[in-house]
Design an enzyme around this catalytic site. Sequence first.
Site, PDB file in Angstrom:
ATOM      1  N   ASP A 307      19.110 114.194  40.125  1.00 61.57           N
ATOM      2  CA  ASP A 307      18.275 112.996  40.154  1.00 61.57           C
ATOM      3  C   ASP A 307      17.967 112.680  41.622  1.00 61.57           C
ATOM      4  O   ASP A 307      18.533 113.283  42.547  1.00 61.57           O
ATOM      5  CB  ASP A 307      18.956 111.825  39.439  1.00 61.57           C
ATOM      6  CG  ASP A 307      17.919 110.800  38.982  1.00 61.57           C
ATOM      7  OD1 ASP A 307      16.791 110.785  39.517  1.00 61.57           O
ATOM      8  OD2 ASP A 307      18.226 109.988  38.087  1.00 61.57           O
TER       9      ASP A 307
HETATM   10  C1  BGC Z   1      15.270 108.313  38.191  1.00 63.63           C
HETATM   11  C2  BGC Z   1      14.826 109.458  37.309  1.00 63.63           C
HETATM   12  C3  BGC Z   1      13.475 109.949  37.753  1.00 63.63           C
HETATM   13  C4  BGC Z   1      13.536 110.317  39.206  1.00 63.63           C
HETATM   14  C5  BGC Z   1      12.234 110.888  39.742  1.00 63.63           C
HETATM   15  C6  BGC Z   1      15.107 108.593  39.666  1.00 63.63           C
HETATM   16  O1  BGC Z   1      15.279 107.451  40.414  1.00 63.63           O
HETATM   17  O2  BGC Z   1      16.614 108.023  37.900  1.00 63.63           O
HETATM   18  O3  BGC Z   1      14.812 109.059  35.972  1.00 63.63           O
HETATM   19  O4  BGC Z   1      13.069 111.010  36.950  1.00 63.63           O
HETATM   20  O5  BGC Z   1      13.863 109.177  39.957  1.00 63.63           O
HETATM   21  O6  BGC Z   1      11.283 109.907  39.907  1.00 63.63           O
END
Ligand code: BGC
Length: 805
Positions: A307
């Site tokens: 993530d």
């Molecule tokens: C979130 C994810 C997301 C990623 C990319 C993160 O902050 O937890 O769900 O896919 O960002 O934007």
Amino acid sequence: MTKSFDLLFGPVSLLCVSAILAFPVLAEKPAPSKGETRPVPNAQLASKELNSKVEKLLKQMTLEEKIGQTVQYSAGFATGPQGAKVSYDELTEKGAVGSMLNVYGAEKTNHYQHIAVEKSRLHIPLIYGFDVIHGDHTEFPVPLALACSWDGKLIEGVARTSAVEARADGVPWVFSPMVDIARDARWGRIVESAGEDPYLSSALARAWVKGYQQDDLSKPDSVAVSVKHFAAYGAAIAGRDYNATDMSDITLRQVYLPPYHAAVEAGAATVMSSFNSINGVPATANPYTLTQILRKEWGFDGFVVSDWGAVGELLNHAIGPDGATVARKALTAGTDMDMEGNLYATTLAAQVRSGAIPESVLDEAVRRILRVKFALGLFEHPYTPVTPSYEPSTANRKQARDVADETIVLLKNDPIEGLGAILPLKPGKTVALIGPLADSAKDMMGSWGALGDPKFAVSLKTALQEKLGDKLLYARGSEVLSGQDANVLRHVSFIDAGAGKAGAKEEPAPDETAMIAEAVATAKKADVAVLALGESADWMTGEASSRAHLTLPGRQEELLEAVAATGKPVVLVMFTGRPSEISWAGAHVPAIVEAWFPGMEGGHAVTDILFGDVNPSAKLTTSFPRATGQEPLYYAQMPTGRPAGKTDLSHIPTDSAEKFLSRYFDVDNSALFPFGWGLSYTRFTYSQPSVNKAEVSLANIAAGREPAVTVSFDVTNSGKIAGTEVVQLYVRNTSASVEQPLRELKGFERVTLGPGESKHVELPLGFKELSFVNVDSKWVVEPTTYKVWVGGSSLASAEASFVVK
Ligand code: BGC
């Protein structure tokens, strides 16, 4: 000696021992039969031909080029705290980046892709990832709402439309579906989930993957999914986002892992590791979940992306003294790509050179990434043709509206004396529409709206205006949040966190006392008041949006009570991303509709439901608490030694029999509106269920001869109009080596019936439904008696039982 032997193993005991030896006492997950190899979850990723291309390319790669494939940057807007600024053109040309996120549109994606394919030494295309969560341009209801349809086909359709649009935007990879089990309404990301139940979430996870990937990644309109957030992110302690999770292996495997597993079995090409730690080990550096379970047990051949910044955040988790150590831990645990962490890019090369990381570990990560790039056909078709800018077509609008119609839950519709049920609203009446969510097209779009443009969204006010003309009166009534906080919502957006901050407090706070008075006056002029209340989609729900109070925010409760005090019939329409605490409304407002954030056609869909043009069919997938202190709240509770049973919990305990129970002394244990709950404008009745076998053999279940047993019953539409019922089957294992929930969903079906019509429904139960995880972390079935219930919610009462021997 003889005596004690007799005592221990007397004739009766000996009989038992021989019985135990003669019959199996437990059945494990059916193993592949002789000569059969384990089925691969995604045949494309496992294909020999594809893998030989991967190997050929891998052999030509320098260490730096390999590392480049594991690096992902956001070359667009930020969806997390931002890292170092770098020149993406330069990095791409050097082959030092393998993927980008938040870059979309033919022009931008082609720009970097041309550099990667034409100027980098090995011409390896970039893979673009984007948060397409509930629609790309065509905005559908938020995932929690979609789940309330209990309709896999509908979700597949949403994923399909989203995939077509994403691909046209140059995005072949979506960060969806989010399949975290979410049982705590304080956690803002519950809005992105399918709710609290592993069985339903697993079924819907399969539908998402099928819709996006179409069982063939190479199709030009398929996108690869990223199943997230692996693992158990939804169990964040106290519902606080990014917080640790801590649970038994049994709970992890039986409750939290099944939806991810279902998605992997459906062929998911990638998985995203989560921010949280699991039992002390951060998920992004967790060999148990990422290697043992995901790769070894489930046979996953795709890649894992971290993530946002999660590799870098391992330093905050304090599992290593420096970036190099935590990066090594993440890579060796099985996180193949570093999203915006900037640690793989900066620390891996030296560690591979020094031998701290075997090159074979890096090779494996690169292999997994290249597999997905090949499977998607990116080498053959790296570019995206320029398409005209998005305009919602009639078909898009229709789909968005039909979908939203299936996701709006009618929570309550009690008759009022002399008037009957308020809903559906009768034509010809004057309606006072009141509330801060009534005219907010932007909030209809929900959190994570991808490229959805609020200018295409229909607010409830717009839709009611179309329907009622001058019979519609309107007053805003209050802000979502009160005082100066209201200005924050006007000026600050989640995606672009810095924008407008300075100006946020410049305007005077709105005079909500006057607004409430105006709303009361407006209600008095109407026949019925519709209150549109709830949360700000963008700022109060989704990521980083945990709430410790689940009541209506700001002065909305005061507004509701003031309008209700006029004596006019009130319909409460909730626009929220989570279950709320609405006990006062539950007791005093006759009609309550949970509309969630219903997408671009939200206003029309809510109007369809309010006027009965569509008969509501949605059912809750998360329990609504009576008090926030009940969270995490879910129907599949474990038994206790002091069950409250049939004790009346609605009052404070008055004696020790009422007190020494597993209960709160100030609120009932039960949900205000439980899992599976949702009303219709017609009524459904259920016959007594029956089972086709009173006794089921353990051996049959173990052999995977499914269904082992079938539960059948009749469901009848006993009302006057056609409607759709989500019939639900719950089971309880009444005697197991590990205690089992008091009831668990193990089957469901959407049944559409005309007035007076009946349908005979048969729901099968097999190993998948009857097994549980034992103390050895194995899925097993043991001899026991099962109770089963069928009905229209988790309160289902029509009961049957069968024995497993
Ligand atoms: C979130 C994810 C997301 C990623 C990319 C993160 O902050 O937890 O769900 O896919 O960002 O934007």
